[in-house]
Design a protein around this motif. Structure first.
Motif, short mmCIF file in Angstrom:
data_model
loop_
_atom_site.label_atom_id
_atom_site.label_comp_id
_atom_site.label_asym_id
_atom_site.label_seq_id
_atom_site.Cartn_x
_atom_site.Cartn_y
_atom_site.Cartn_z
N MET A 1 33.52 70.56 -36.71
CA MET A 1 33.19 69.15 -36.45
C MET A 1 34.34 68.42 -35.74
O MET A 1 34.11 67.53 -34.92
CB MET A 1 32.84 68.44 -37.76
N LEU A 2 35.57 68.79 -36.04
CA LEU A 2 36.70 68.22 -35.32
C LEU A 2 36.63 68.61 -33.85
O LEU A 2 36.80 67.77 -32.95
CB LEU A 2 38.02 68.72 -35.93
N GLY A 3 36.32 69.89 -33.61
CA GLY A 3 36.16 70.35 -32.23
C GLY A 3 35.07 69.57 -31.52
O GLY A 3 35.24 69.11 -30.38
N LYS A 4 33.95 69.38 -32.19
CA LYS A 4 32.84 68.66 -31.58
C LYS A 4 33.23 67.21 -31.24
O LYS A 4 32.94 66.72 -30.14
CB LYS A 4 31.65 68.64 -32.55
N THR A 5 33.89 66.56 -32.17
CA THR A 5 34.26 65.15 -31.97
C THR A 5 35.19 65.00 -30.77
O THR A 5 35.05 64.07 -29.98
CB THR A 5 34.91 64.60 -33.25
N VAL A 6 36.11 65.91 -30.63
CA VAL A 6 37.04 65.85 -29.50
C VAL A 6 36.34 66.21 -28.19
O VAL A 6 36.54 65.56 -27.17
CB VAL A 6 38.27 66.74 -29.76
N LEU A 7 35.49 67.23 -28.24
CA LEU A 7 34.75 67.62 -27.02
C LEU A 7 33.88 66.48 -26.51
O LEU A 7 33.79 66.24 -25.30
CB LEU A 7 33.87 68.84 -27.29
N GLN A 8 33.24 65.76 -27.42
CA GLN A 8 32.40 64.63 -27.00
C GLN A 8 33.23 63.60 -26.25
O GLN A 8 32.80 63.04 -25.26
CB GLN A 8 31.79 63.94 -28.24
N LYS A 9 34.44 63.37 -26.75
CA LYS A 9 35.32 62.37 -26.14
C LYS A 9 35.84 62.87 -24.79
O LYS A 9 36.00 62.10 -23.86
CB LYS A 9 36.49 62.12 -27.10
N MET A 10 36.08 64.18 -24.72
CA MET A 10 36.66 64.76 -23.52
C MET A 10 35.74 64.59 -22.31
O MET A 10 36.20 64.61 -21.19
CB MET A 10 36.91 66.25 -23.73
N GLU B 1 36.92 61.59 -20.86
CA GLU B 1 38.39 61.49 -20.74
C GLU B 1 38.86 62.73 -19.96
O GLU B 1 38.98 63.80 -20.51
CB GLU B 1 39.04 61.53 -22.13
N TYR C 1 42.24 61.03 -30.98
CA TYR C 1 41.37 62.19 -31.10
C TYR C 1 42.15 63.49 -31.27
O TYR C 1 41.85 64.28 -32.15
CB TYR C 1 40.43 62.28 -29.88
N TYR D 1 33.56 61.31 -36.08
CA TYR D 1 33.71 62.54 -36.87
C TYR D 1 32.77 62.52 -38.08
O TYR D 1 32.06 63.50 -38.35
CB TYR D 1 35.16 62.66 -37.29
N ASN E 1 29.23 63.11 -37.03
CA ASN E 1 29.00 64.53 -36.74
C ASN E 1 28.84 65.35 -38.02
O ASN E 1 27.98 66.22 -38.11
CB ASN E 1 30.14 65.10 -35.89
N LEU E 2 29.72 65.08 -38.99
CA LEU E 2 29.64 65.79 -40.27
C LEU E 2 28.29 65.54 -40.93
O LEU E 2 27.67 66.46 -41.47
CB LEU E 2 30.71 65.29 -41.23
N ILE F 1 30.22 74.14 -29.50
CA ILE F 1 31.59 73.79 -29.93
C ILE F 1 32.57 74.90 -29.56
O ILE F 1 33.74 74.64 -29.31
CB ILE F 1 31.62 73.49 -31.45
N ILE G 1 35.53 74.93 -27.10
CA ILE G 1 36.89 74.51 -27.40
C ILE G 1 37.89 75.63 -27.07
O ILE G 1 39.06 75.38 -26.81
CB ILE G 1 37.00 74.11 -28.90
N ILE H 1 39.46 74.90 -23.84
CA ILE H 1 40.42 73.78 -23.88
C ILE H 1 41.71 74.20 -24.57
O ILE H 1 42.80 73.86 -24.13
CB ILE H 1 39.78 72.57 -24.59
#
Lengths: 282, 282
Positions: A190-199, A202, B179, B245, B248-249, B271, B274, B277
């Motif tokens: 879920m951390l990966g997903k949250t960052v990927l969404q933002k990326m 960005e 993030y 986050y 997503n969870l 996901i 990642i 990245i």
């Protein structure tokens, strides 16, 4: 220890085979993987020497190392195939449903429920490593239900592989693993997903290695084919762990929102106690 | 580069000083830490050679390496203390509030906003390591507002330390770091908390190193004195990241609850991107 048959030749099955072969050079390793490429790779890498769907009747051990949701059918199938001197061991990440499924099986004494606490975020035979299991914890469940002589065979192999044996009730195992393994993987995904969404919006990606991000998100590289089934097989415990986690996040969020400086500090100081647990046994 | 004054002699300030001293052996390092034990340790470890509250008027640089919530007052104070040839650099993890605070300060050209993406879960001068900054990313903000000659001095030092320079707008920096760094620390703290709560009634602790738990929870060992202020200084972005986050969870939880096998797999496969990245720039 003369003959081992493996079903599932990925990271864990492959690592098990390579380590066993190092310790017992005369060992005959046969096996199968439903993925033809994996089967081919396993032959090429020496994980097995002969591809076979069924174990030989005189196999000492059959090791089941396939995804968690396939193990129940596979175990019952395998118990029907083996001779009287063969022990079946599964290496699955969940134990309760499997132990329940064969609780009254006539060949229950020929089964040992095991879970080595070892893995990486990679998968498949090419990720197999003979050192993966060295000095790792191997959890065994319902030992009292396994035949004494067959158990001795397993101990002999586990000791040769430098595994540190632990004994747990299957329900306790699943509850415990939900917290120390399944929840870690889930939160990392879920951390990966949250960052990927933002990326996506960005573009300015820079080297994040020093930020702590890469270690926290490492498990998000893990195999979906392995982890989907684990989350579902251990659904009840995983949901309980996840609910506790979301409740903690929500409470911490509130402390940030109201700028409760002292509360944030007090909470993090308490959590720092994790240092003692991480260093446990080191 | 003859003389550097440091305020804050912990992990980051200490590592900076040790690395600078290796590259410029004749460098005079003075400094201060409000914690008397840290000041003592820093003198003993050679992080500074003279303890001083104020920088000498002929200092080339003053490095501010204290917690995020102390930097604003400290920066304004320090700008009042320095001579005309001195550059002040802060190493804080948040940049917008600080840049805003001195936007119209008459000595704004003598300030450079910097953030090295480097750290460990340990803190204090004893955790300082001359290799910590080597080949790490150094983010610089509002470069155009810093005096050209003073900037050259900073570049000279950063290049000597093997820092890889990146340039970002302060608001972009804070959004981005929420993030890739702040959220990782926060989720790691909460994972630690969730497991610790469970551990109280689960005595059976075993070696979790192989489970992925230890890498995911490593950051929960981090200093509350450093991280509380970061979460609050970057409150708006941290809350946005945290809300994404938690959403997503919650959605993933629902997929587990209804046993949406295909949905779980699809999501985890996405996901897995990642991997690309994390390997970026390697």
């Amino acid at each position: 220890m003369n003959k081992i048959h493996l079903v599932g030749l990925g990271l864990l099955g492959g690592s098990f085979a390579l380590a066993a072969k190092q310790k017992f050079p005369d060992l005959q390793l046969t096996g199968h993987d439903h993925n033809p490429q994996h089967l081919q790779d396993a032959l090429g890498l020496g994980i097995i020497s002969v591809a076979k769907t069924l174990p030989d009747p005189d196999s000492d051990l059959v090791i089941l190392a396939t995804p968690a949701d396939t193990l129940e059918d596979l175990l019952i199938q395998t118990l029907a195939q083996i001779g009287p001197k063969t022990l079946v061991i599964d290496l699955g990440s969940t134990k309760s449903k499997l132990c329940d499924a064969v609780a009254h099986h006539p060949k229950r004494p020929q089964y040992l429920a095991a879970h080595p606490i070892a893995g990486t975020e990679y998968s498949g035979p090419k990720a197999a490593d003979p050192g993966l299991l060295d000095r790792k914890v191997m959890i065994l469940c319902e030992l009292e239900k396994t035949d004494l002589q067959l158990k001795e065979k397993a101990y002999h192999l586990f000791d040769a592989l430098n595994l540190k044996l632990r004994f747990m009730d299957p329900a306790e195992h699943d509850r415990h693993l939900a917290y120390v393994s399944h929840l870690s993987h889930l939160t990392s995904f879920m951390l990966g997903k949250t960052v990927l969404q933002k990326m996506e919006d960005e573009k300015n990606i820079f080297d994040m290695a020093g930020s702590g991000f890469s270690s926290t998100v490492r498990l998000a590289k893990s195999s979906p084919d392995m982890w989907g089934p684990i989350f579902l097989e251990n659904k009840e415990n995983v949901l309980a762990a996840l609910d506790g986690y979301i409740a903690n996040l929500t409470a911490f969020r509130e402390k940030i929102a109201v700028e409760d400086r002292a509360g944030l500090k007090k909470e993090m100081v308490e959590i720092n106690a994790i240092r003692g647990i991480l260093d446990f046994g080191k």
